[in-house]
Design an enzyme around this catalytic site. Sequence first.
Site, PDB file in Angstrom:
ATOM      1  N   GLU A 125      49.186   9.199 -11.719  1.00 44.65           N
ATOM      2  CA  GLU A 125      49.698  10.778 -12.921  1.00 44.65           C
ATOM      3  C   GLU A 125      50.645  11.443 -12.719  1.00 44.65           C
ATOM      4  O   GLU A 125      51.139  11.354 -11.465  1.00 44.65           O
ATOM      5  CB  GLU A 125      48.378  10.903 -12.620  1.00 44.65           C
ATOM      6  CG  GLU A 125      48.634  12.828 -14.101  1.00 44.65           C
ATOM      7  CD  GLU A 125      47.061  13.366 -14.049  1.00 44.65           C
ATOM      8  OE1 GLU A 125      46.841  14.676 -14.473  1.00 44.65           O
ATOM      9  OE2 GLU A 125      47.045  13.861 -13.166  1.00 44.65           O
ATOM     10  N   LYS A 178      44.950  10.421 -22.928  1.00 40.99           N
ATOM     11  CA  LYS A 178      44.025  11.316 -21.414  1.00 40.99           C
ATOM     12  C   LYS A 178      42.786  11.753 -22.579  1.00 40.99           C
ATOM     13  O   LYS A 178      43.390  12.717 -23.427  1.00 40.99           O
ATOM     14  CB  LYS A 178      44.861  12.246 -20.670  1.00 40.99           C
ATOM     15  CG  LYS A 178      43.155  13.037 -19.885  1.00 40.99           C
ATOM     16  CD  LYS A 178      44.261  13.606 -18.362  1.00 40.99           C
ATOM     17  CE  LYS A 178      43.103  14.760 -17.616  1.00 40.99           C
ATOM     18  NZ  LYS A 178      43.607  15.657 -16.856  1.00 40.99           N
ATOM     19  N   CYS A 190      42.897  11.697 -13.414  1.00 37.65           N
ATOM     20  CA  CYS A 190      42.932  12.825 -12.325  1.00 37.65           C
ATOM     21  C   CYS A 190      40.797  13.337 -13.359  1.00 37.65           C
ATOM     22  O   CYS A 190      40.429  12.568 -13.026  1.00 37.65           O
ATOM     23  CB  CYS A 190      44.069  13.980 -13.152  1.00 37.65           C
ATOM     24  SG  CYS A 190      43.588  14.871 -12.078  1.00 37.65           S
TER      25      CYS A 190
END
Length: 515
Positions: A265, A327, A378
């Site tokens: 990321e 995301k 994440c």
Amino acid sequence: MRAPLVSARVGVLYAIAAGACFYLAFPPIAIGLLAPVGVMLLTISIYRSTLRRGFSLAFLAGLIFFLPLLSWMATPGFDAWVLLALLCALWVGLMGIGTALVTRLPGWPIWVACIWVLQEALRGRVPWGGFAWGDLAFAQAGTVLGKYASLIGRPGVTFIVALLGTTLLAAAITYKSRKRNEGVVWSAAFLLVLIVGWVTPIGQGTTSSGQVAVAVVQGGTPQLGLSAMDVRREVLENHVAQTLLLARKVQMGEIAQPAFVLWPENSTDIDPFLDPAAAAEINKAAVAINAPILIGAVVNVPGNPLGIWNMGVVWDPVTGPGARYIKNHPVPFGEYVPMRKELTAILGRFDQIPRDFLAGDEPGLLAIGGVLVGDLICFEVSDDEVVNALIAGGAEVITVQTNNATFGGSAQPEQQLEIERLRAIETGRTVVVAATTGVSAFISPSGEVRAAMQQGEVGSLVASVPLTEGRTLSGRMGAAPEVLLSVLGGLAILAGGIMSIRRRSRRTPEHMVDA
């Protein structure tokens, strides 16, 4: 009606000890089996107590737990750390009210364990998408209890952890009360939990469809903390440089040619769709390694100057950028500001986050180098719904792109690694993690870390990864265990509340007659 097990003053000590056990179950200490001990100690402190005591002591235990667990949140700000810990502790306090009620019911060890699942289900969703960090299950990847993840998922592991603590306590209470038959039942339940966990095979229902070489690049950042990504082009150049070094090793025959390469990321915080120089650097790396690279990019939202995307983009050496994943679960206050207008008026520093990351609505299923990859970004690794969607969609391997540079040098990367290990067991998939500053890792479907780059290291890893088809029992059931256990917990609280009201109403006329 049995009275509380300990006085309120002694209960404070038990609550403090419970919170300490919960904290010690997680990295950096990571003694996972202290979690059921914590459940037992907290239950002792609020067993059949008043509702006020149930809330206050459980809230205290939650503070003792979450304040040190989330100490890495002090990097963004002391207030952010304390407020988040208070919010998480509030949910534990509310659970304490439920525990005080349901311990009055027959079969209370089961209902207490269900309430733990209910508390985590709510904390992981409310408010603003919730915060699931610190779920009991996420400390169990290295214990016998973690194997339950392949059967009943993350919520089921939390249930088992809590049940282990409550059945041990119930056995002790009943033996002390000379109720030997009941004591035998709870003792047997305690042992059964351990035995089933011990003998449960991991990955039942899945099959391997082959092997593929995958590479991970950990390029590092110029500095850590809030300024970690300030020198954005240098971060991109670091990952390009490590990929070029990897390409030379492949050309020299030192390591196998990867089917694809995983970058972390924020490996490019420069939008490669708008910046030709950034695009050229990424393309140079992809051509050199002769394989697609799944990059992590910050991308501007067309037509929305106040919106950006946290995106995984497949960059092919021939055709350039292709499939992409936005995301699904941005982090509140980290990636967007809820109630921006109202909160910015109170806390002016939210002006430092001028744009919000917008959520995607499609799962991260990406075809890369002939492999169907399920991508997570994440903190999404802690979100059951996002993970379950990848398995339902047929992902053969799970990738996690993460940037932990803000929290470098803390326990946060190790805590996240434990979550990733549990997800490997739960899904029956290899989990491949790429982090800017560590911890990058290859995690086998059994939850074992096969190879890793620790915090502060830079370089690359290449490993042969099994591709997996089919679903574990947990994957087939999806959210069903959490829904069932949460409903049972809610019904138990309702039953306990009704019982308390009836007992109180029966006592009231007697008091009036005496008067």
